[in-house]
Design an enzyme around this catalytic site. Structure first.
Site, PDB file in Angstrom:
ATOM      1  N   SER A 202      -0.828  11.054  -7.738  1.00 44.79           N
ATOM      2  CA  SER A 202       0.108   9.948  -7.926  1.00 44.79           C
ATOM      3  C   SER A 202       1.279   9.958  -6.961  1.00 44.79           C
ATOM      4  CB  SER A 202       0.623   9.950  -9.366  1.00 44.79           C
ATOM      5  OG  SER A 202       1.195  11.197  -9.692  1.00 44.79           O
ATOM      6  N   HIS A 230      -4.516   6.034 -10.667  1.00 44.38           N
ATOM      7  CA  HIS A 230      -4.256   5.394  -9.368  1.00 44.38           C
ATOM      8  C   HIS A 230      -5.533   5.127  -8.572  1.00 44.38           C
ATOM      9  CE1 HIS A 230       0.086   5.973  -9.847  1.00 44.38           C
ATOM     10  NE2 HIS A 230      -0.276   7.057 -10.508  1.00 44.38           N
ATOM     11  N   LYS A 261      -1.182   0.196 -14.064  1.00 39.85           N
ATOM     12  CA  LYS A 261      -1.157   0.093 -12.589  1.00 39.85           C
ATOM     13  C   LYS A 261      -1.946  -1.163 -12.184  1.00 39.85           C
ATOM     14  CE  LYS A 261       0.186   4.569 -12.939  1.00 39.85           C
ATOM     15  NZ  LYS A 261       1.295   4.714 -13.838  1.00 39.85           N
TER      16      LYS A 261
END
Ligand code: PMP
Length: 417
Positions: A202, A230, A261
């Protein structure tokens, strides 16, 4: 001290109050935020007056957003907003209970089925947040006498899951397969062990060595869990994540993802075998004892999955932008570590320089996040940049110019760069 109670003729001795230690003493002594504010280098809790777009308003100043995890720029997508609003009309704003009891809607079940199919696993389970997913899954699966073998850069919530698990946490050097093997070889062969890694790290944007991890897991009889917060929406066919990127979905036992995200909402999920998901549904405390993800969030994720399929050019644009920006930073002469994804670190080093560089960028109109210890090891402070599908070439070119000025100002570039 002498005190004479009312209505009584005689005086009673009450001892002078003694200052006993208070649990709140530490709060009064905690002055770091105020010290940083006084120096004008407090970078947290900034109020963003607009949505997560490539340009945002902060304190009345227009800033180029290079610090958002909305990789596919979906949080403001009209169709996804519509899906969320329809769900509110239909089900209201909250579920007022946990999934286990009164908080399951048809859209929760539909989303779990869609996520399982999307990730290539038998089943999936939706949690209120990604953080709770990791703490719930790890603490439920790993018990006393069992082991978690985690990369040194795993996310904070994986660490917390390990602490709650009563298992033994063994950490291996970041993405270092020789060290992973060394650590695995020291664990009793009979002890159950779970290897845990971020898919995309990350803070530094590098990708885990999943082929190496899977090979070692097979050699040492370990299970594998990938936190793909991610990676989903970014890597692999159609954004299916790190396991799909390597063609190793079947070799990974558990894939964790978050909605916060690429997937445009809030919530998290775990995908795995039907038996694992059934167990977690009845054991994972953050799933059982926390209210379920809101109708708007769940519907937004269903919408995000549809848009990802209907608009594959978003992932393509994301990668064009990521490559352009990374190459731009490298050409200028910045150290961008081993980033291979839209998360690009500018390695700064010292805490002080990092904070001052953050201020320089902010004043120039760029929103980024400084990452300092304990988020990274001491001396490894960095400016974390995340680029999205929505950035224009002109925005990125302008950002590179400002970064070059900052790099020169803070002595991060070779003379003449
Ligand atoms: N894992 C990783 C790698 C993350 O970066 C994050 C969020 N920063 C989480 C888990 C937690 O996800 P959430 O925001 O959904 O709680």
């Amino acid at each position: 001290m002498t005190h004479k109670p009312r209505g009584s003729g005689s005086a009673v001795e009450i001892p002078a109050p003694v200052k006993l230690p208070s649990v709140l003493d530490k709060c009064a002594a905690f002055t770091i935020p105020d010290d940083l504010k006084a120096m004008g280098i407090y970078p947290y809790h900034r109020v963003i007056e607009t949505g997560q777009a490539t340009e945002v308003m902060v304190d009345g100043q227009r800033q180029l957003m290079l610090g958002s995890n909305s990789y596919l720029e979906l949080t403001t997508h009209p169709r996804i907003k519509e899906r969320a609003m329809e769900a509110i009309q239909m089900y209201g704003t909250g579920c007022a209970g946990s999934r286990f009891l009164n908080g399951t809607l048809p859209i929760h079940v539909e989303l779990e089925q869609k996520l399982a199919a999307f990730m290539g696993k038998e089943a999936a389970l939706v949690f209120p947040t990604g953080f709770q997913t990791n703490t719930g899954v790890i603490s439920s699966l790993v018990h006393k006498g069992e082991y978690i073998v985690g990369d040194k850069y795993i996310h904070a919530c994986i660490m917390d899951g390990c602490m709650l698990s009563h298992g033994t946490l063994v950490r291996y050097d970041h993405n270092n397969m020789a060290d992973l093997e060394e650590k695995l070889s020291r664990i009793p062969a009979q002890a159950p062990k779970l290897i845990v890694t971020d898919g995309v790290f990350s803070m530094e944007g590098d990708i885990c060595d999943l082929p190496g991890i899977v090979t070692l897991a097979q050699r040492y009889g370990a299970q594998v869990m990938v936190d793909d917060a991610h990676g989903i929406g970014v890597l692999g066919q159609g954004g299916r994540g790190t396991s799909a990127h390597f063609g190793l979905t079947d070799q990974v036992d558990l894939i964790m993802g978050t909605f916060s995200k690429s997937l445009a909402a809030i919530g998290g999920f775990i995908a795995g075998s039907a038996k694992t998901i059934n167990y977690l549904q009845h054991v994972a405390r953050p799933y059982m004892f926390s209210a379920s993800a809101s109708p708007a969030s769940v519907a937004a994720v269903l919408g995000a999955l549809e848009v990802m399929e209907a608009e594959p050019e978003r992932i393509q644009r994301l990668w064009e932008n990521a490559r352009f920006l990374k190459k731009g930073f490298d050409d200028i002469g910045f150290d961008t570590g081993k980033s291979e994804t839209p998360v690009i670190p500018i390695m700064v080093g010292e805490f002080d320089t990092c904070m001052k560089m953050w201020r320089f960028l902010k004043e120039a109109g760029i929103f980024v996040n400084p990452v300092v210890p304990p988020g990274v090891p001491p001396g490894r402070s960095l400016i974390r940049i995340s680029v999205t599908a929505g950035h224009t070439r002109a925005q990125l070119e302008w950002a590179l110019e400002i970064f070059q000025k900052a790099g020169r100002h803070f002595g991060l570039l070779e003379l003449g760069a």
